[in-house]
Design a protein around this motif. Structure first.
Motif, PDB file in Angstrom:
ATOM      1  N   ILE A   1     -55.401  36.969  -7.938  1.00 40.19           N
ATOM      2  CA  ILE A   1     -54.061  36.052  -7.885  1.00 40.19           C
ATOM      3  C   ILE A   1     -55.084  34.124  -8.086  1.00 40.19           C
ATOM      4  CG2 ILE A   1     -52.296  34.578  -7.653  1.00 40.19           C
ATOM      5  CD1 ILE A   1     -50.782  36.962  -5.588  1.00 40.19           C
ATOM      6  N   ALA A   2     -54.852  34.419  -9.380  1.00 44.89           N
ATOM      7  CA  ALA A   2     -56.047  32.554  -9.680  1.00 44.89           C
ATOM      8  C   ALA A   2     -54.999  31.630  -9.434  1.00 44.89           C
ATOM      9  CB  ALA A   2     -55.610  32.531 -11.321  1.00 44.89           C
ATOM     10  N   VAL A   3     -55.831  30.948  -9.029  1.00 46.93           N
ATOM     11  CA  VAL A   3     -55.177  29.236  -7.808  1.00 46.93           C
ATOM     12  C   VAL A   3     -53.668  28.779  -9.170  1.00 46.93           C
ATOM     13  CG1 VAL A   3     -55.365  27.098  -7.485  1.00 46.93           C
ATOM     14  CG2 VAL A   3     -57.466  29.254  -6.257  1.00 46.93           C
ATOM     15  N   GLY A   4     -53.049  28.576  -9.349  1.00 54.64           N
ATOM     16  CA  GLY A   4     -52.201  28.150 -10.106  1.00 54.64           C
ATOM     17  C   GLY A   4     -50.788  28.882 -10.605  1.00 54.64           C
ATOM     18  N   ALA A   5     -51.290  30.592 -10.035  1.00 57.99           N
ATOM     19  CA  ALA A   5     -50.661  31.924 -10.751  1.00 57.99           C
ATOM     20  C   ALA A   5     -49.476  32.220 -10.022  1.00 57.99           C
ATOM     21  CB  ALA A   5     -51.421  32.666 -11.028  1.00 57.99           C
ATOM     22  N   GLY A   6     -48.035  32.673 -10.234  1.00 58.41           N
ATOM     23  CA  GLY A   6     -47.294  32.644  -9.224  1.00 58.41           C
ATOM     24  C   GLY A   6     -47.418  32.171  -8.246  1.00 58.41           C
ATOM     25  N   VAL A   7     -45.882  32.120  -7.686  1.00 58.54           N
ATOM     26  CA  VAL A   7     -45.494  31.709  -6.227  1.00 58.54           C
ATOM     27  C   VAL A   7     -46.848  31.545  -5.291  1.00 58.54           C
ATOM     28  CG1 VAL A   7     -44.144  31.481  -4.535  1.00 58.54           C
ATOM     29  CG2 VAL A   7     -43.665  32.712  -6.942  1.00 58.54           C
TER      30      VAL A   7
ATOM     31  N   VAL B   1     -38.789  30.236  -2.788  1.00 56.19           N
ATOM     32  CA  VAL B   1     -37.850  30.055  -4.692  1.00 56.19           C
ATOM     33  C   VAL B   1     -36.748  31.129  -3.798  1.00 56.19           C
ATOM     34  CG1 VAL B   1     -38.617  31.493  -6.454  1.00 56.19           C
ATOM     35  CG2 VAL B   1     -40.317  30.534  -5.137  1.00 56.19           C
ATOM     36  N   GLU B   2     -35.563  30.568  -4.694  1.00 57.51           N
ATOM     37  CA  GLU B   2     -34.772  31.202  -3.980  1.00 57.51           C
ATOM     38  C   GLU B   2     -34.065  32.954  -4.925  1.00 57.51           C
ATOM     39  OE1 GLU B   2     -30.924  28.599  -3.623  1.00 57.51           O
ATOM     40  OE2 GLU B   2     -31.864  28.273  -1.779  1.00 57.51           O
ATOM     41  N   ASP B   3     -35.003  32.275  -6.085  1.00 57.08           N
ATOM     42  CA  ASP B   3     -34.404  33.426  -6.818  1.00 57.08           C
ATOM     43  C   ASP B   3     -35.501  33.916  -8.124  1.00 57.08           C
ATOM     44  OD1 ASP B   3     -33.584  35.486  -8.847  1.00 57.08           O
ATOM     45  OD2 ASP B   3     -32.410  34.385  -9.427  1.00 57.08           O
TER      46      ASP B   3
ATOM     47  N   ALA C   1     -36.142  33.480 -11.166  1.00 55.23           N
ATOM     48  CA  ALA C   1     -35.780  32.409 -11.679  1.00 55.23           C
ATOM     49  C   ALA C   1     -37.063  31.329 -11.940  1.00 55.23           C
ATOM     50  CB  ALA C   1     -34.838  30.943 -11.583  1.00 55.23           C
ATOM     51  N   PHE C   2     -38.302  31.691 -11.267  1.00 59.23           N
ATOM     52  CA  PHE C   2     -39.075  30.658 -10.618  1.00 59.23           C
ATOM     53  C   PHE C   2     -40.584  31.800 -12.083  1.00 59.23           C
ATOM     54  CE2 PHE C   2     -43.666  30.109  -9.391  1.00 59.23           C
ATOM     55  CZ  PHE C   2     -43.488  29.112  -9.013  1.00 59.23           C
ATOM     56  N   PRO C   3     -40.881  31.067 -13.092  1.00 56.77           N
ATOM     57  CA  PRO C   3     -41.439  31.023 -14.362  1.00 56.77           C
ATOM     58  C   PRO C   3     -42.920  31.468 -13.807  1.00 56.77           C
ATOM     59  CG  PRO C   3     -40.624  29.120 -14.541  1.00 56.77           C
ATOM     60  CD  PRO C   3     -40.384  29.504 -13.580  1.00 56.77           C
ATOM     61  N   GLY C   4     -43.372  32.743 -13.940  1.00 54.24           N
ATOM     62  CA  GLY C   4     -44.855  32.809 -13.345  1.00 54.24           C
ATOM     63  C   GLY C   4     -44.771  33.712 -11.518  1.00 54.24           C
TER      64      GLY C   4
END
Ligand code: SME
Length: 172
Positions: A78-84, A97-99, A102-105
């Motif tokens: 996982i790249a820094v800045g990608a995903g949660v 992240v509750e849902d 609804a979290f972009p990426g």
């Protein structure tokens, strides 16, 4: 032999106090970061209700690489800045992240995951990785979980820093 005890309480303050005590006993005297991550992931997965994944991603060559975990096989890099997970590294702070829809990426390793908590591991020289928890329930995690897992991260980091230098070992 360490035997993890189930923690049966609805009170998250009580839950995380007991979890912290068990984790300190489990990691006591062991500095190896992989062994400690493996045991921490196992303890979290056994004691925390409603999880489908609990584990570590560790910084390797400027990106997160999958570490010890419990749950289904997961994406490796996982790249820094990608995903949660990557967001927690970039922000140097926990991401709740509750849902996940609804979290972009958001990176879906297990389609069942609906909420997520990622806590960065911040050592003296910067972020060395993250603890990642996933749940199939929306809004499984709240501020009390975040505080509790931040304490888990601190206990993990303290245990791994317990490497006796030759000078100290000779003096003791
Ligand atoms: N969902 C994470 C990826 C790791 S898996 O959940 C195990 C993310 O968006 O960073």
């Amino acid at each position: 032999m360490f035997e993890a005890r189930d923690i049966e309480t609805e009170d998250k303050t009580v839950f995380y106090r007991e979890l912290a005590q068990q984790l300190e006993a489990l990691l006591h005297g062991e500095p190896d970061p992989i062994a400690n991550a493996a045991n921490t992931a196992a303890l979290l997965f056994q004691t925390m209700p409603g999880l489908n994944w609990a584990g570590f991603y560790l910084m390797r060559g400027g990106e997160l690489v999958l570490g010890p975990f419990q749950g289904k096989p997961a994406c490796v890099r996982i790249a820094v800045g990608a995903g949660v997970c990557g967001a927690a590294v970039a922000r140097r702070s926990s991401v709740l992240v509750e849902d996940v829809h609804a979290f972009p990426g958001h990176i879906a390793c297990d389609a069942a995951s609906r909420s997520e908590l990622v806590v960065p591991l911040i050592g003296p020289d910067g972020v060395i990785g993250v603890i990642d928890l996933d749940s199939p329930s929306v809004a499984r995690f709240d501020a009390a979980d975040q505080a509790g897992i931040e304490r888990v991260a601190a206990i993990y980091l303290a245990a791994c820093a317990q490497v006796a230098t030759p000078a100290l070992a000779a003096a003791s």
